[in-house]
Design an enzyme around this catalytic site. Structure first.
Site, PDB file in Angstrom:
ATOM      1  N   LYS A 157       7.234  -4.623  10.786  1.00  0.00           N
ATOM      2  CA  LYS A 157       7.096  -4.035   9.439  1.00  0.00           C
ATOM      3  C   LYS A 157       6.945  -5.163   8.442  1.00  0.00           C
ATOM      4  O   LYS A 157       7.604  -6.204   8.562  1.00  0.00           O
ATOM      5  CB  LYS A 157       8.350  -3.211   9.103  1.00  0.00           C
ATOM      6  N   SER A 158       6.077  -4.997   7.443  1.00  0.00           N
ATOM      7  CA  SER A 158       5.877  -6.055   6.440  1.00  0.00           C
ATOM      8  C   SER A 158       7.203  -6.413   5.785  1.00  0.00           C
ATOM      9  O   SER A 158       7.889  -5.541   5.229  1.00  0.00           O
ATOM     10  CB  SER A 158       4.897  -5.600   5.359  1.00  0.00           C
ATOM     11  N   CYS A 211      -0.722  -3.731   0.209  1.00  0.00           N
ATOM     12  CA  CYS A 211       0.143  -2.568   0.072  1.00  0.00           C
ATOM     13  C   CYS A 211      -0.188  -1.866  -1.248  1.00  0.00           C
ATOM     14  O   CYS A 211      -0.104  -2.464  -2.320  1.00  0.00           O
ATOM     15  CB  CYS A 211       1.625  -2.942   0.092  1.00  0.00           C
ATOM     16  N   ASN A 269      -6.062  -1.487   5.696  1.00  0.00           N
ATOM     17  CA  ASN A 269      -4.806  -0.842   5.320  1.00  0.00           C
ATOM     18  C   ASN A 269      -5.151   0.581   4.891  1.00  0.00           C
ATOM     19  O   ASN A 269      -6.319   0.982   4.886  1.00  0.00           O
ATOM     20  CB  ASN A 269      -4.152  -1.639   4.178  1.00  0.00           C
TER      21      ASN A 269
HETATM   22  O1  LIG Z   1       0.810  -2.060   3.254  1.00  0.00           O
HETATM   23  C1  LIG Z   1       1.291  -0.914   3.246  1.00  0.00           C
HETATM   24  N1  LIG Z   1       0.483   0.150   3.423  1.00  0.00           N
HETATM   25  C2  LIG Z   1       0.917   1.409   3.358  1.00  0.00           C
HETATM   26  O2  LIG Z   1       0.109   2.352   3.464  1.00  0.00           O
HETATM   27  N2  LIG Z   1       2.253   1.654   3.159  1.00  0.00           N
HETATM   28  C3  LIG Z   1       3.182   0.606   3.240  1.00  0.00           C
HETATM   29  C4  LIG Z   1       4.332   0.770   2.294  1.00  0.00           C
HETATM   30  O3  LIG Z   1       4.219   1.533   1.330  1.00  0.00           O
HETATM   31  O4  LIG Z   1       5.335   0.076   2.507  1.00  0.00           O
HETATM   32  N3  LIG Z   1       2.621  -0.697   3.076  1.00  0.00           N
END
Ligand SMILES: O=C1NC(=O)NC(C(=O)O)N1
Length: 314
Positions: free
Chosen positions: A45-46, A132, A195
């Site tokens: 997860k980022s 994001c 993304n």
């Molecule tokens: O890079 C992102 N892309 C998304 O569609 N959602 C997540 C987020 O909102 O954390 N992050």
């Protein structure tokens, strides 16, 4: 029997499939389960500098043709994922993965997060999330070409480990040209297209309301809705980037055929988000089986025989 072996940044994976960052990758338990699944690799997860709760719920909803989310970068913080990554690379040196890094504050936090990784014992791939769409008041970095250029310049001044960037979808040929011109200046190992398509709106047919709470219901769109845009971005970036920059294809992969089309457009690895969220880890067995059946039917022995070979109607 054909093989789905996928070579990416010098490593050969059993198959090209991964999760998309954000799905099934928040905790070490989820990450270990991903690693033990049929997926060829995985991404975390980022991470932001500090742990974050993220946006108020409901903030993720599956819908018929895909999903809408405005998670707002909820995560356990960079130290948590860095600790996991260092331990995992030591315990499973033959199973490389990708660590995703974002920023809540903006430019300076991106630099600080990458500096922390540079100074750490983690030596694997990093996916720098420049896209994001869900942090209220914060723009998607990669829609600002000058800032993206400035950020990568600043990072490459000190960062010596391999990394790539997660891009938002672009919708204008000139924008494909511009982002590729920026990225071709740098020794990036990959770009990940795409993304979610930012700031879509989904309306509930019974309640006549939006379905997620943050941002008045505006959220990133994933799933079937996005495949044509995802394929176009994979193809356009593959056509424009230095061959040394590989492509991860993300967006609209529900079936082996969708996966095959991303590979035709030039993707080396494939990430699955919405369909993984809907179907669970079993999606990887199904996708590998379906993709293998396509290679078999077409008489291909490996992905290399058709990767990037999309035909045009010249
Ligand atoms: O890079 C992102 N892309 C998304 O569609 N959602 C997540 C987020 O909102 O954390 N992050």
């Amino acid at each position: 029997m054909p093989t789905l072996q996928a070579t990416f940044y010098g490593h050969t994976y059993d198959n090209p499939f991964m999760n998309a960052s954000g799905v099934h990758c928040m905790t070490m338990t989820e990450l270990d389960a991903l690693a033990d699944s049929a997926a060829g690799s995985f991404v975390t997860k980022s991470a932001t500098a500090e742990a974050r709760e993220g946006n108020p719920e409901p903030r993720y909803v599956n819908v018929d043709l895909g999903s809408i989310n405005s998670m707002g970068l909820p995560n356990l913080g960079l130290d948590y994922y860095l600790d996991y990554a260092i331990k995992r690379q030591a315990s499973h040196p033959d199973q490389p993965f990708v660590m995703s890094v974002a920023s809540y504050q903006g430019f300076d936090e991106y630099v600080a997060n990458m500096r922390k990784i540079q100074e750490s014992d983690y030596t694997g791939l990093v996916e720098l999330n420049l896209s994001c769409p869900n942090v209220p008041g914060k723009p998607q970095m990669a829609y600002d070409f000058e800032d993206t250029d400035r950020l990568l310049t600043e990072i490459f001044a000190f960062y010596t480990k391999p990394f790539g960037v997660k891009l938002p979808p672009y919708f204008d040929i000139m924008h494909f040209d511009k982002i590729a011109a920026v990225l071709n200046q740098f020794d990036l190992k990959f770009v990940n297209c795409i993304n979610s398509i930012g700031n879509g709106l989904y309306i509930d047919e019974v309640t006549d309301t939006v379905v997620i709470k943050p941002k008045g219901g505006f959220g990133g769109i994933g799933g079937e809705y996005v495949k044509p845009t995802a394929l176009a971005n994979v193809r356009a970036l593959k056509q424009r980037l230095n061959p040394s920059i590989e492509i991860i294809g993300t967006g609209g992969i529900l079936t082996g055929r969708d996966a095959y089309e991303h590979l035709l457009c030039g993707a080396s690895m494939l990430q699955v988000g919405t369909q993984l969220e809907k179907e669970g880890l079993g999606v990887f067995e199904r996708l590998t089986k379906e993709l293998l059946a396509i290679l078999e039917a077409k008489g291909y022995a490996s992905i290399a025989e058709f990767k990037g070979m999309l035909g045009t109607l010249d």
